[in-house]
Design a protein around this motif. Sequence first.
Motif, PDB file in Angstrom:
ATOM      1  N   SER A 141      18.281 -11.958 -38.610  1.00  0.00           N
ATOM      2  CA  SER A 141      19.438 -12.830 -38.375  1.00  0.00           C
ATOM      3  C   SER A 141      19.078 -14.313 -38.393  1.00  0.00           C
ATOM      4  O   SER A 141      19.926 -15.166 -38.126  1.00  0.00           O
ATOM      5  N   GLY A 142      17.811 -14.630 -38.647  1.00  0.00           N
ATOM      6  CA  GLY A 142      17.394 -16.023 -38.692  1.00  0.00           C
ATOM      7  C   GLY A 142      16.163 -16.268 -37.834  1.00  0.00           C
ATOM      8  O   GLY A 142      15.461 -15.338 -37.421  1.00  0.00           O
ATOM      9  N   ALA A 143      15.903 -17.555 -37.549  1.00  0.00           N
ATOM     10  CA  ALA A 143      14.741 -17.931 -36.739  1.00  0.00           C
ATOM     11  C   ALA A 143      15.109 -17.881 -35.260  1.00  0.00           C
ATOM     12  O   ALA A 143      16.154 -18.393 -34.846  1.00  0.00           O
ATOM     13  N   GLN A 144      14.225 -17.241 -34.476  1.00  0.00           N
ATOM     14  CA  GLN A 144      14.486 -17.082 -33.047  1.00  0.00           C
ATOM     15  C   GLN A 144      13.256 -17.514 -32.243  1.00  0.00           C
ATOM     16  O   GLN A 144      12.113 -17.224 -32.624  1.00  0.00           O
ATOM     17  N   LEU A 145      13.521 -18.207 -31.137  1.00  0.00           N
ATOM     18  CA  LEU A 145      12.456 -18.639 -30.234  1.00  0.00           C
ATOM     19  C   LEU A 145      12.117 -17.489 -29.290  1.00  0.00           C
ATOM     20  O   LEU A 145      12.972 -17.004 -28.551  1.00  0.00           O
ATOM     21  N   VAL A 146      10.847 -17.048 -29.331  1.00  0.00           N
ATOM     22  CA  VAL A 146      10.385 -15.963 -28.464  1.00  0.00           C
ATOM     23  C   VAL A 146       9.521 -16.581 -27.373  1.00  0.00           C
ATOM     24  O   VAL A 146       8.577 -17.318 -27.656  1.00  0.00           O
ATOM     25  N   MET A 147       9.834 -16.260 -26.119  1.00  0.00           N
ATOM     26  CA  MET A 147       9.088 -16.783 -24.983  1.00  0.00           C
ATOM     27  C   MET A 147       8.630 -15.635 -24.096  1.00  0.00           C
ATOM     28  O   MET A 147       9.435 -14.769 -23.738  1.00  0.00           O
ATOM     29  N   LYS A 148       7.327 -15.651 -23.740  1.00  0.00           N
ATOM     30  CA  LYS A 148       6.752 -14.565 -22.944  1.00  0.00           C
ATOM     31  C   LYS A 148       6.020 -15.152 -21.747  1.00  0.00           C
ATOM     32  O   LYS A 148       5.185 -16.048 -21.885  1.00  0.00           O
ATOM     33  N   GLY A 149       6.352 -14.658 -20.562  1.00  0.00           N
ATOM     34  CA  GLY A 149       5.700 -15.100 -19.338  1.00  0.00           C
ATOM     35  C   GLY A 149       4.553 -14.189 -18.946  1.00  0.00           C
ATOM     36  O   GLY A 149       4.290 -13.173 -19.587  1.00  0.00           O
ATOM     37  N   LYS A 150       3.862 -14.539 -17.876  1.00  0.00           N
ATOM     38  CA  LYS A 150       2.756 -13.730 -17.381  1.00  0.00           C
ATOM     39  C   LYS A 150       3.257 -12.516 -16.630  1.00  0.00           C
ATOM     40  O   LYS A 150       4.411 -12.458 -16.201  1.00  0.00           O
ATOM     41  N   GLU A 151       2.351 -11.538 -16.455  1.00  0.00           N
ATOM     42  CA  GLU A 151       2.692 -10.330 -15.711  1.00  0.00           C
ATOM     43  C   GLU A 151       3.048 -10.660 -14.269  1.00  0.00           C
ATOM     44  O   GLU A 151       2.510 -11.606 -13.682  1.00  0.00           O
ATOM     45  N   GLY A 152       3.927  -9.864 -13.692  1.00  0.00           N
ATOM     46  CA  GLY A 152       4.267 -10.005 -12.282  1.00  0.00           C
ATOM     47  C   GLY A 152       5.692 -10.444 -12.055  1.00  0.00           C
ATOM     48  O   GLY A 152       6.215 -11.324 -12.758  1.00  0.00           O
ATOM     49  N   ALA A 153       6.334  -9.806 -11.061  1.00  0.00           N
ATOM     50  CA  ALA A 153       7.738 -10.099 -10.788  1.00  0.00           C
ATOM     51  C   ALA A 153       7.974 -11.563 -10.449  1.00  0.00           C
ATOM     52  O   ALA A 153       9.041 -12.121 -10.746  1.00  0.00           O
ATOM     53  N   ALA A 154       6.999 -12.228  -9.824  1.00  0.00           N
ATOM     54  CA  ALA A 154       7.180 -13.617  -9.422  1.00  0.00           C
ATOM     55  C   ALA A 154       7.035 -14.593 -10.583  1.00  0.00           C
ATOM     56  O   ALA A 154       7.245 -15.795 -10.415  1.00  0.00           O
ATOM     57  N   ASN A 155       6.715 -14.082 -11.764  1.00  0.00           N
ATOM     58  CA  ASN A 155       6.534 -14.952 -12.924  1.00  0.00           C
ATOM     59  C   ASN A 155       7.734 -14.957 -13.863  1.00  0.00           C
ATOM     60  O   ASN A 155       7.615 -15.327 -15.035  1.00  0.00           O
ATOM     61  N   GLY A 156       8.915 -14.542 -13.348  1.00  0.00           N
ATOM     62  CA  GLY A 156      10.129 -14.701 -14.131  1.00  0.00           C
ATOM     63  C   GLY A 156      10.476 -16.170 -14.292  1.00  0.00           C
ATOM     64  O   GLY A 156       9.960 -17.027 -13.573  1.00  0.00           O
TER      65      GLY A 156
END
Length: 476
Positions: A187-202
């Motif tokens: 569908s086009g270009a999309q920004l993918v963002m990934k945080g660190k493991e752990g519930a507090a890292n949302g």
Amino acid sequence: MQTSGSSIISALGAGSGIDFTKLAADISDATFAAQRNQLSARKTSLEAQISAAGQLRGAITGLAGALGDRIRSGDLAPKADIANASVARVSVPAGLSPRGTFSLEVTQLAQGQTLVGRSLASRDALVGEGTLTLRFGTVSGASFTADGARAAVDIAVTATDTLATLATKINQASGGAVSAYVANGASGAQLVMKGKEGAANGFVLEAAGAGGAEAPGDLSYIGWSPATNTTELQAAARDAAFRLDTVAMTSPTNRVTGLPGGFTLNLTGTNTGAPTSLSFASNPDAMSSVMGDFVAALNDIVSQINDLAAPIGGELGNDPGARELRRDLAGLASRVVMPGATGSEPRTLGDLGLAVNRDGTFRLETARLNRALETSPDAVAAMFTTGVNGVFATMDRFARENSLVTDPGSLGGSLKRFETQKAASDDRLAKIAEQQENLRERLTREFTASERRVSASQSTLSFLRQQVDIWSNSDR
């Protein structure tokens, strides 16, 4: 008063063409030759003693260090066995010895939050000017609870920033807390963002665009919160959840530390409702191997002492430090390694099979070692750690005791004494060299002055002889 220089001139005859500069050097050299040769010989002997003492000290400290490295390498640690290897990998930090059998049930793996933004035409599409703010905390359903202990990250976005340059700015500004890249999807270009493991890292993205319209080309289009848009959230941040011996535990990452005995779990899968067993067993083959190497190294040290401290010809033949080292080695097998051992548990190196022969060499009594490994495997394994007690700690103390420079009866004390005496010899040789040079300069001055006086007298005598000859010829 007649000087040594003038007497030599009288004996040899002034004006005889003698090299008085060389003569002065030879006399000054001969004057101090005996002292210099004696000190040089003493210095050579001290250097040999320093080398010998340093060699022995290096051997015992090297043995202690090698033993510590062997233990820290982990091959002596109890080996872990997990029935379901797909659930976790088990590791034991060097020097630790976990024991026992555990049940392990992993119900949830830790993961980081993953956001996939709305599509733009390409990675080079402009995202709009403004400020993008990253806030960290816990995402739960449609709510977000910010972590007050973590500062928000503000990212200044210019009018020329594209989706690709925005991803770069997010990576740099977040310091690794969030990784971002641009994916070119159907569908086009999309920004993918990934945080660190752990519930507090949302995290949430607060976008303050210049245009104020939530449309492509305005920064507000990039923003995200769980209350306004949940379709972009592909994975929620969460902790790992597991049960060890039925005790419920959580971990912000899939690497779990602080477990009984110090072992570490790297969780790799789930086994809900089907706990697996995890057990630790000693490694008797590795312990037998290290004891064999230990005995061989001790015998190498004994061989060095026999050569270096031989009564005749040995550099340390009458050295108290070498004698003390020999006595300490003779009593090594009886040294207490584990003062807290109870009952039939091994306490000394002798209980691990170390024995001393009548000639001072060592042997390994394998039957005694095997008996200890069979009857007290955990107690033997505990002796091969880097704690305050054990084989390594014993040898480390042994090496330190024999290396103490403050103890004149130790090898370290002997080494210090030799080095002090050598330094004194160096100082004395330097002073002799200075005295010799002073004597050479003084003799050279005296010889030169005497030569000048004799030359003047010879000139006068020659003149008188010429006058006498003239007078004699005139009387004829």
